[in-house]
Design an enzyme around this catalytic site. Structure first.
Site, mmCIF file in Angstrom:
data_model
loop_
_atom_site.group_PDB
_atom_site.id
_atom_site.type_symbol
_atom_site.label_atom_id
_atom_site.label_comp_id
_atom_site.label_asym_id
_atom_site.label_seq_id
_atom_site.Cartn_x
_atom_site.Cartn_y
_atom_site.Cartn_z
ATOM 1 N N CYS A 147 -2.186 8.253 2.718
ATOM 2 C CA CYS A 147 -2.739 8.440 1.374
ATOM 3 C C CYS A 147 -3.093 8.528 1.310
ATOM 4 C CB CYS A 147 -1.741 7.117 1.827
ATOM 5 S SG CYS A 147 0.145 5.809 2.118
ATOM 6 N N GLU A 193 0.720 -0.923 -0.031
ATOM 7 C CA GLU A 193 -0.154 -0.242 -0.073
ATOM 8 C C GLU A 193 0.642 1.774 -0.068
ATOM 9 O OE1 GLU A 193 -1.294 3.023 1.021
ATOM 10 O OE2 GLU A 193 -1.778 2.546 3.038
#
Length: 467
Positions: free
Chosen positions: A273, A239
Site C-alpha cells: 500500500c 488501513e
C-alpha cells in the site's frame, strides 16, 4: 436444516498455491461459522483474566514471542515464499521487523498507557486507559506476518484479546502466527486464528464477543467493514489502499532520486500500500530522471524467490498478474510510453517484470488506479506548484515523498503541502513501530504503531474523585 444453520456448519477449505509455479501447496480445513463464533466467545472470556494481568507479565510474554519469531525466522520466511511469493531475503527481514515490534511495545506500552493527571483546582481527576475487549483483525496477504504483528503487539499489550481473520491465500501463515503466541506462553484464547471466508466476517463484527475491528485491505473491503462496524456501533481502524506520489524537484540529485524511487516502488515486488506508485517530475529533470529510473528498475530482474540473490519474485497470483498486465496495456494504448518491462513472460506462475511507463496522464490506469505490482508511472509537471497539485489530486492519501536537494524546502512541502498520512523527504515511505502509520481520504482512518496506535483500542476514561 435451514439455510442459516447450514451456513453456520459449512466447513471451508483453504488451498495454498505456489505463485512461482502455479502448483498447489498445502491444503487446510477451515472453521465453520459456528466454530469461529465459539472461538471469539472464548477470546472474550479470556479477556476478563488477561485485562487484569500486569504490564510486566504481558511484556515478558511479548518478548518471548519476539524470541520465537527470531528462532523460527527461516521457517516463516519459507512459508511466506510458498504461499504468496515473497523473496526469502525480504521474508527474513519481515520476521525481524515483527520481533522488533514486539520488543518495542513490550518496552513502551506501560509508559504509553500511564494515567494522566488533570488539575481541576480541587477534585482529584485523572485519565486512565483501559482495554476494550476482543478485537477482530481482518488482514491481507502482502505482509502476512508484519500486518498482523503490527496490530497484535500493541493490542495485546493494552490488555485486549484478539481474533484473526487472515487472507485466504496465506492459511499456513495465519496458523503459524497463532502458534507463535502459543509457543511464547500466552494463554490459549488470548490470540486465536479463524480460518473463515470473507462472507463470515459480518457475523463476527455483529457478535457481542467482538468489541472493535482493525482492517488492512482494499477500499471496497474497508467500506463494507466500516458499514458493518458502524451498524453495530463498534470502533474500527482502516488501513486501505494507496497511490503514493513522490514529487521530484529540479534541485534533486537525479541518480539518488531514481534509486529512492525504484526502492520505493519495488518493495515486496510492488505489492505494498505504501509503495511509491506515481513519480511526478518537474520538466527540468524529467528526461534524466526517466533514464535513471529505467536503469534502476532494470536491476530488479525476476528470479526464483527461494534464491538468496532474487530481487523480484512472482506476484501473489496469476489473477493479480493479469490485472497488472491489463493496467499496463490500457495505459500504453492511451498514450503511455514504455521505458522498461511491460510484458509478462510466457511461463507458468504469476510473473511480471519491473516496468516503467512515462507520459502517464489522467484516464490511464497507471495514473488513476492503485497498481499493486512492479509498475512505476512517471508524470510530468511544469514546476513545484503543479507537482503538488497532481500529487494531491487523488482519492488516496496514505504515503507521499519529496525528492530534493533542499532539505528545508522538502520538509515544508512534506509537512504542509502533501495530503497524506505520511510524508518522507529523500527516503522511501516505510512503517516503523515508533511512528504513527495510516492515511486519509480513501486510504482509511485511524493509526497503527507508536503511542497513537496503542490508543486506538483502549477506553480513554475520565476518573474524578471529589471530597
Amino acid at each position: 436444516m435451514d439455510k442459516k444453520t447450514s451456513d453456520q456448519n459449512e466447513r471451508p477449505v483453504f488451498q495454498a498455491i505456489d505463485p512461482a509455479s502455479g502448483e498447489p501447496g498445502e491444503r487446510y480445513a477451515g472453521h465453520t461459522r459456528a466454530e469461529a463464533l465459539a472461538r471469539a466467545a472464548d477470546a472474550r472470556a479470556a479477556f476478563e483474566t488477561w485485562r487484569r494481568t500486569s504490564f510486566s507479565e504481558r511484556a515478558a510474554l511479548m518478548r518471548q514471542a519476539a524470541g520465537v519469531l527470531r528462532a523460527r525466522r527461516n521457517e516463516f520466511a519459507s512459508l511466506m515464499t510458498a504461499e504468496m511469493g515473497k523473496v526469502l531475503t525480504e521474508g527474513r527481514a519481515e520476521i525481524e521487523k515483527c520481533a522488533a515490534n514486539c520488543d518495542y511495545f513490550a518496552d513502551n506500552a506501560e509508559t504509553f498507557l500511564s494515567p494522566q493527571g488533570v488539575d481541576m483546582g480541587g477534585p482529584k481527576a485523572r485519565i486512565v486507559f483501559r482495554p476494550l475487549g476482543t478485537v477482530l483483525a481482518v488482514m491481507p496477504w502482502n505482509f502476512p506476518f508484519w500486518q498482523v504483528f503490527r496490530f497484535a503487539a500493541p493490542t495485546l499489550m493494552a490488555g485486549n484479546t484478539a481474533v484473526l481473520k487472515h487472507a485466504s491465500n496465506v492459511p499456513g501463515c495465519a496458523l503459524a502466527i497463532e502458534d507463535v503466541f502459543r509457543q511464547a506462553g500466552f494463554p490459549q484464547d488470548v490470540f486465536r486464528t479463524l480460518l473463515i471466508p470473507s462472507r463470515d466476517v459480518r457475523a463476527l463484527i455483529e457478535d457481542d464477543a467482538i468489541a472493535a475491528v482493525s482492517l488492512t485491505g482494499s477500499v471496497e473491503a474497508g467500506r463494507q467493514v466500516a458499514m458493518q462496524a458502524g451498524g453495530a456501533l463498534k470502533k474500527c481502524v482502516l488501513e486501505l489502499g494507496g497511490s503514493d506520489a513522490y514529487v521530484v524537484l529540479e534541485d534533486a540529485d537525479v541518480e539518488h532520486a531514481a534509486k529512492v524511487a525504484a526502492t520505493a516502488r519495488m518493495v515486496n515486488g510492488g505489492q505494498s500500500c505504501i509503495a511509491g506508485k506515481r513519480f511526478i517530475v518537474v520538466d527540468a529533470v524529467r528526461a534524466a530522471f526517466e533514464a535513471a529510473l529505467a536503469r534502476q528498475m532494470d536491476g530488479f530482474a525476476m528470479g526464483d524467490p527461494r534464491s538468496e540473490a532474487a530481487r523480484l519474485g512472482p506476484l501473489q497470483s496469476v489473477a493479480a498478474r493479469d490485472e497488472i498486465d491489463r493496467q499496463v496495456r490500457e495505459s500504453l494504448a492511451k498514450g503511455g510510453r514504455l521505458l522498461a518491462g511491460g510484458e509478462a513472460p510466457d511461463k507458468p506462475g504469476a510473473w511480471y517484470p519491473a516496468t516503467v511507463i512515462a507520459d502517464a496522464a489522467p484516464g490511464m490506469p497507471v495514473h488513476d488506479e492503485e497498481v499493486f505490482g512492479p509498475v512505476a508511472a512517471v508524470i510530468a509537471a511544469r514546476d513545484e506548484a503543479e507537482a503538488i497539485r497532481i500529487a494531491n489530486d487523488s482519492a488516496f492519501g496514505l504515503g507521499s515523498g519529496v525528492l530534493t536537494g533542499d532539505l528545508a524546502r522538502g520538509e515544508r512541502i512534506a509537512a504542509d503541502e502533501l495530503d497524506a498520512g505520511m510524508s518522507f523527504v529523500n527516503a522511501p515511505v516505510r512503517s516503523d513501530p515508533r511512528l504513527p502509520f495510516g492515511g486519509i481520504k480513501h486510504s482509511g482512518y485511524g493509526r497503527e504503531c507508536s503511542a497513537f496506535g496503542i490508543h486506538e483500542f483502549v477506553n480513554t476514561k475520565t476518573v474524578l474523585v471529589d471530597g
